[in-house]
Scaffold this motif. Structure first.
Motif, mmCIF file in Angstrom:
data_model
loop_
_atom_site.group_PDB
_atom_site.id
_atom_site.type_symbol
_atom_site.label_atom_id
_atom_site.label_comp_id
_atom_site.label_asym_id
_atom_site.label_seq_id
_atom_site.Cartn_x
_atom_site.Cartn_y
_atom_site.Cartn_z
ATOM 1 N N TYR A 54 0.586 -1.317 -0.118
ATOM 2 C CA TYR A 54 -0.048 0.051 0.002
ATOM 3 C C TYR A 54 0.890 1.233 -0.048
ATOM 4 O O TYR A 54 1.733 1.428 0.721
ATOM 5 C CB TYR A 54 -1.090 -0.012 1.092
ATOM 6 N N ALA A 55 0.652 1.935 -1.036
ATOM 7 C CA ALA A 55 1.271 3.508 -1.073
ATOM 8 C C ALA A 55 0.620 4.316 -0.076
ATOM 9 O O ALA A 55 -0.676 4.344 0.054
ATOM 10 C CB ALA A 55 1.336 3.858 -2.519
ATOM 11 N N VAL A 56 1.413 4.959 0.734
ATOM 12 C CA VAL A 56 0.979 5.858 1.918
ATOM 13 C C VAL A 56 1.647 7.238 2.023
ATOM 14 O O VAL A 56 2.881 7.258 1.563
ATOM 15 C CB VAL A 56 0.659 5.071 3.355
ATOM 16 N N ARG A 57 0.993 8.102 2.783
ATOM 17 C CA ARG A 57 1.837 9.258 3.329
ATOM 18 C C ARG A 57 2.555 8.571 4.867
ATOM 19 O O ARG A 57 1.645 8.202 5.641
ATOM 20 C CB ARG A 57 1.073 10.376 3.848
ATOM 21 N N SER A 58 3.659 8.558 5.105
ATOM 22 C CA SER A 58 4.434 7.900 6.155
ATOM 23 C C SER A 58 3.702 8.657 7.509
ATOM 24 O O SER A 58 3.473 7.813 8.337
ATOM 25 C CB SER A 58 5.957 7.778 6.372
ATOM 26 N N ALA A 59 3.540 9.863 7.463
ATOM 27 C CA ALA A 59 2.897 10.679 8.549
ATOM 28 C C ALA A 59 1.389 10.091 8.952
ATOM 29 O O ALA A 59 1.509 10.231 10.204
ATOM 30 C CB ALA A 59 2.853 12.163 7.970
ATOM 31 N N ASP A 60 0.881 9.405 8.114
ATOM 32 C CA ASP A 60 -0.596 9.149 8.391
ATOM 33 C C ASP A 60 -0.369 7.724 9.128
ATOM 34 O O ASP A 60 -1.681 7.147 9.839
ATOM 35 C CB ASP A 60 -1.336 8.680 7.030
ATOM 36 N N LEU A 61 0.784 6.988 9.554
ATOM 37 C CA LEU A 61 0.791 5.946 10.350
ATOM 38 C C LEU A 61 1.356 6.386 11.624
ATOM 39 O O LEU A 61 1.895 5.467 12.278
ATOM 40 C CB LEU A 61 1.744 4.743 9.548
ATOM 41 N N ALA A 62 1.162 7.520 12.338
ATOM 42 C CA ALA A 62 1.601 7.694 13.412
ATOM 43 C C ALA A 62 1.081 6.940 14.516
ATOM 44 O O ALA A 62 1.635 6.421 15.694
ATOM 45 C CB ALA A 62 1.284 9.252 13.729
ATOM 46 N N ASP A 63 -0.245 6.615 14.272
ATOM 47 C CA ASP A 63 -0.948 5.853 15.566
ATOM 48 C C ASP A 63 -1.113 4.533 14.825
ATOM 49 O O ASP A 63 -1.722 4.408 13.611
ATOM 50 C CB ASP A 63 -2.254 6.249 15.743
ATOM 51 N N LEU A 64 -0.841 3.337 15.284
ATOM 52 C CA LEU A 64 -0.915 2.019 15.179
ATOM 53 C C LEU A 64 -1.726 1.161 15.817
ATOM 54 O O LEU A 64 -1.572 1.353 17.293
ATOM 55 C CB LEU A 64 0.585 1.525 14.695
ATOM 56 N N GLY A 101 1.847 12.555 -3.904
ATOM 57 C CA GLY A 101 1.244 12.588 -2.537
ATOM 58 C C GLY A 101 1.710 11.348 -1.769
ATOM 59 O O GLY A 101 1.604 11.648 -0.412
ATOM 60 N N ALA A 102 2.178 10.191 -2.149
ATOM 61 C CA ALA A 102 2.598 9.102 -1.436
ATOM 62 C C ALA A 102 4.112 9.297 -1.039
ATOM 63 O O ALA A 102 4.932 9.685 -2.014
ATOM 64 C CB ALA A 102 2.340 7.986 -1.788
ATOM 65 N N ASP A 103 4.705 8.723 0.066
ATOM 66 C CA ASP A 103 6.150 8.801 0.343
ATOM 67 C C ASP A 103 6.708 7.601 0.708
ATOM 68 O O ASP A 103 8.106 7.548 0.923
ATOM 69 C CB ASP A 103 6.525 9.947 1.009
ATOM 70 N N ALA A 104 5.843 6.467 0.532
ATOM 71 C CA ALA A 104 6.285 5.114 1.141
ATOM 72 C C ALA A 104 5.100 4.054 0.900
ATOM 73 O O ALA A 104 4.243 4.208 0.436
ATOM 74 C CB ALA A 104 6.580 5.277 2.780
ATOM 75 N N VAL A 105 5.703 2.814 1.098
ATOM 76 C CA VAL A 105 4.680 1.644 0.802
ATOM 77 C C VAL A 105 4.988 0.718 1.825
ATOM 78 O O VAL A 105 6.231 0.456 2.409
ATOM 79 C CB VAL A 105 5.521 0.854 -0.534
ATOM 80 N N VAL A 106 3.723 0.262 2.482
ATOM 81 C CA VAL A 106 3.750 -0.760 3.331
ATOM 82 C C VAL A 106 3.357 -1.895 2.738
ATOM 83 O O VAL A 106 2.449 -2.140 1.983
ATOM 84 C CB VAL A 106 2.518 -0.578 4.222
ATOM 85 N N GLN A 107 4.463 -2.992 2.946
ATOM 86 C CA GLN A 107 4.127 -4.280 2.378
ATOM 87 C C GLN A 107 3.154 -5.068 2.814
ATOM 88 O O GLN A 107 2.538 -4.858 3.767
ATOM 89 C CB GLN A 107 5.488 -5.297 2.374
ATOM 90 N N VAL A 108 2.493 -5.658 1.959
ATOM 91 C CA VAL A 108 1.055 -6.286 2.132
ATOM 92 C C VAL A 108 1.363 -7.304 3.418
ATOM 93 O O VAL A 108 0.217 -7.198 4.348
ATOM 94 C CB VAL A 108 0.562 -7.184 0.918
ATOM 95 N N GLU A 109 2.542 -7.816 3.696
ATOM 96 C CA GLU A 109 2.562 -8.691 4.876
ATOM 97 C C GLU A 109 2.230 -7.947 6.189
ATOM 98 O O GLU A 109 2.034 -8.462 7.259
ATOM 99 C CB GLU A 109 4.005 -9.340 4.799
ATOM 100 N N TRP A 110 2.367 -6.539 6.243
ATOM 101 C CA TRP A 110 2.165 -5.889 7.370
ATOM 102 C C TRP A 110 0.757 -5.298 7.701
ATOM 103 O O TRP A 110 0.506 -4.591 8.467
ATOM 104 C CB TRP A 110 3.218 -4.825 7.540
ATOM 105 N N THR A 111 -0.196 -5.936 6.684
ATOM 106 C CA THR A 111 -1.400 -5.581 6.612
ATOM 107 C C THR A 111 -2.336 -6.501 6.609
ATOM 108 O O THR A 111 -1.983 -7.633 6.570
ATOM 109 C CB THR A 111 -1.631 -4.708 5.486
ATOM 110 N N ASP A 112 -3.778 -5.992 6.776
ATOM 111 C CA ASP A 112 -4.778 -7.364 6.572
ATOM 112 C C ASP A 112 -5.179 -7.566 5.023
ATOM 113 O O ASP A 112 -5.962 -8.276 4.700
ATOM 114 C CB ASP A 112 -6.106 -6.914 7.347
#
Lengths: 404, 404
Positions: A54-64, A101-112
């Protein structure tokens, strides 16, 4: 006698670099690049994902864990490039273009692995799992310099920067012609006093192996008219696609029936005794053929002399004409396993086998220039200088690697 | 994850040795001999002169200078073999059959070169300047063992013993098919999100370089029907000359659009994560095609992963199928010039450059599997074991030579 280096220089002067021709990538393997290949584009051409995720803005992942709506799906090859709004994610595949607008990718294995909304368990830093445009190659960069030998990786890189074809040096075209009234084609029976013609197939293979194009003519007996007739007929037939070099074998020694010498003496070819063993009788020059002058090298007829002479004089010149960065055989130094005698005033080229682990080299077979089986067992030539008449076991000699 | 060695064994099990075919000598260069070549004849086939000169009975030269009548002239190729009477000489050329009754040759330089009578200045010992029948090869001798890589000298020896053609292993026939909706042919313009197809030309070159026959199919997008349709059509078209191996690239990872995985899962191909970097996603098995089962290896799509996987799994198997005596790349050990990190539990294959003089190796470029320019600058692979996560400068690593 003529020094080896002097004769080698004279042979080198016969053949300049060949012209450039363009070959499709599918025919480029083993060819030598004639011009620098400059990339017209960056590689990667656009920033893209190094992971499926998933392409994201890394700042949007402050709270996990974070949960974001999946606003777009970007498989590899999607060309419309939708931008990412803050607080959303784009499902993205490896190699797909990063959305603005995206600055990082979260690999699918770290998601649902959600397709409507995605739950993300771990944070990523800005730039994580992103391949940045131009990090491999920048536009205008020389990706392959002239003189590059094109292997699979080089072909792949040329394709990646969009080159569908490549400029390479034309292969020199070499006519091979053996002489000798004793010769019979392999596969045909021998009478007493006859032998099978082996120099032609051997030299044609050596020419091909050097990267040139070999054309093997039917050998001729020791008859000047037949020799010149065969040669001139072959040259005339190739008027549209000229021959770069004629390579003869045999007929250059001191005997009474030396067809090549008889045909060529005082006709543009000079013959010389070269200070080497094997391979003393040599000749070179230009033959005034029916379609103009053509370069000629006349090799001696004994098979070992013939192939050794080819190695010393012809192979490096063919490879230099192709623009090869290393025209000569790789040379190493090795200790002699057994002592060796060598004739005074001649550079001796003995057939050898190298033990690379031990760093030792052993001569294979006797010096005789008719010992073809020993030549076929050799993986190197062992070089003893003109001034040396004896090398003791353990002394270091120069070795040319024949499979390099 | 599956160990590298286990996957390599599974790939090796897909392809047995290819059948033997007979090729003419002119096409034998670089092929691998399928059977021992036994010489039906001796080399030399008859005792012959090593010099241009005079065949004599050495005992006739007791008093010097000696003058003998020249009773016959024996050029090379003379087949009637006149015997020598005591007290006479035969003029003889290099390679001509020794006459019965003669036991030595006086080289012409030691004589007055007479044609009616010859004046001889120096004596010769029995056997001098004579090449004895069978001293190079005896009849029935294995001159080239099965598994010999045929170079120029081997071709020459085969010709000399009369072999007009040679039994070699048939080249395996390999279909290469790249997948990916992002792919565009080299030479055609790119839109945002697209890249040039480079794996196909690169892998086809690698297949050719390994000695097999490559046929590059037009790449297909991430569409199962198109993928299977293209593959089966190609296989059907080659029903008369079957394909030995299908090599795909791309479409085997963990994404949502993995065309090769989607097409082949539960259809004869198994997919596995192999404990290596790059090249983790791998697959192999048999595809039930229109003309029967065909072996398949599915390589990952990142170019570096694809070529490294080919090197590790496919190249040695193709060369083993050809009967090559050394199917793998030459391996050496070298000291690392700069420290290196490696992921735990994975065998890392980094691209490197070897300084053979220093015995040091340096990694070229970062580990990223998209860095094709770095791959094209490499001359070796540098192997870091699964258990190692850090190698310090000066430590010794295994190196595979890519130009060997």
């Amino acid at each position: 006698m003529r020094p080896v280096a002097e004769h080698a220089e004279a042979v080198a002067a016969l053949l300049g670099p060949t012209a450039t021709e363009t070959v499709p990538l599918a025919g480029a393997l083993g060819r030598i690049l004639a011009e620098d290949l400059v990339s017209p584009m960056a590689l990667p051409p656009f920033s893209n994902s190094a992971m499926d995720g998933y392409a994201v803005r890394s700042a949007d992942l402050a709270d996990l864990p974070a949960e974001l709506p999946v606003a777009a799906d970007i498989p590899a090859g999607r060309t419309d490039g939708p931008a990412l709004d803050g607080g959303t994610a784009h499902r993205i595949m490896t190699g797909a273009a990063m959305p603005d607008g995206a600055d990082a990718v979260v690999q699918v294995e770290w998601t649902d692995a959600g397709t409507e909304r995605v739950r993300i368990e771990r944070a990523v830093a800005a730039g994580q799992n992103v391949r940045v445009a131009g990090e491999d190659v920048t536009a205008g960069q020389v990706v392959l310099p002239a003189g590059t030998v094109l292997g699979p990786a080089q072909v792949g890189l040329a394709a990646a920067v969009g080159a569908g074809s490549l400029p390479v040096r034309r292969r020199p075209r070499v006519l091979v012609l053996s002489t000798g009234s004793e010769l019979v084609a392999p596969g045909e029976p021998l009478r007493h006093g006859q032998i099978h013609e082996s120099n032609g197939p051997m030299l044609a293979a050596a020419v091909t192996d050097a990267g040139a194009v070999a054309e093997l003519l039917r050998f001729v007996p020791d008859d000047v008219e037949q020799f010149l007739g065969t040669l001139d007929e072959a040259l005339a037939a190739r008027a549209d696609d000229p021959v770069d070099l004629v390579l003869t074998s045999g007929g250059v020694s001191a005997g009474a029936y030396e067809v090549v010498k008889d045909a060529f003496t005082d006709r543009g070819i000079t013959f010389a005794k070269v200070a080497m063993q094997p391979g003393m009788p040599q000749g070179l020059g230009h033959h005034h053929g029916p379609t103009g002058d053509v370069a000629v090298v006349t090799l001696p007829g004994n098979p070992v002399s013939s192939l050794v002479s080819f190695e010393v004089f012809v192979r490096p010149v063919l490879r230099a004409a192709l623009g090869h960065p290393q025209p000569g055989r790789p040379r190493v130094r090795a200790r002699l396993a057994e002592p060796l005698d060598s004739p005074p005033g001649r550079r001796q080229f003995r057939r050898g086998r190298l033990d690379a682990v031990d760093g030792t080299v052993t001569a294979v077979g006797a010096p005789g220039s008719h010992l073809l089986a020993a030549l076929a067992r050799a993986d190197c030539l062992l070089v003893v200088g003109e001034e040396t008449t004896r090398v003791e076991a353990g002394e270091v000699v120069e070795v040319w690697l024949l499979d390099g």
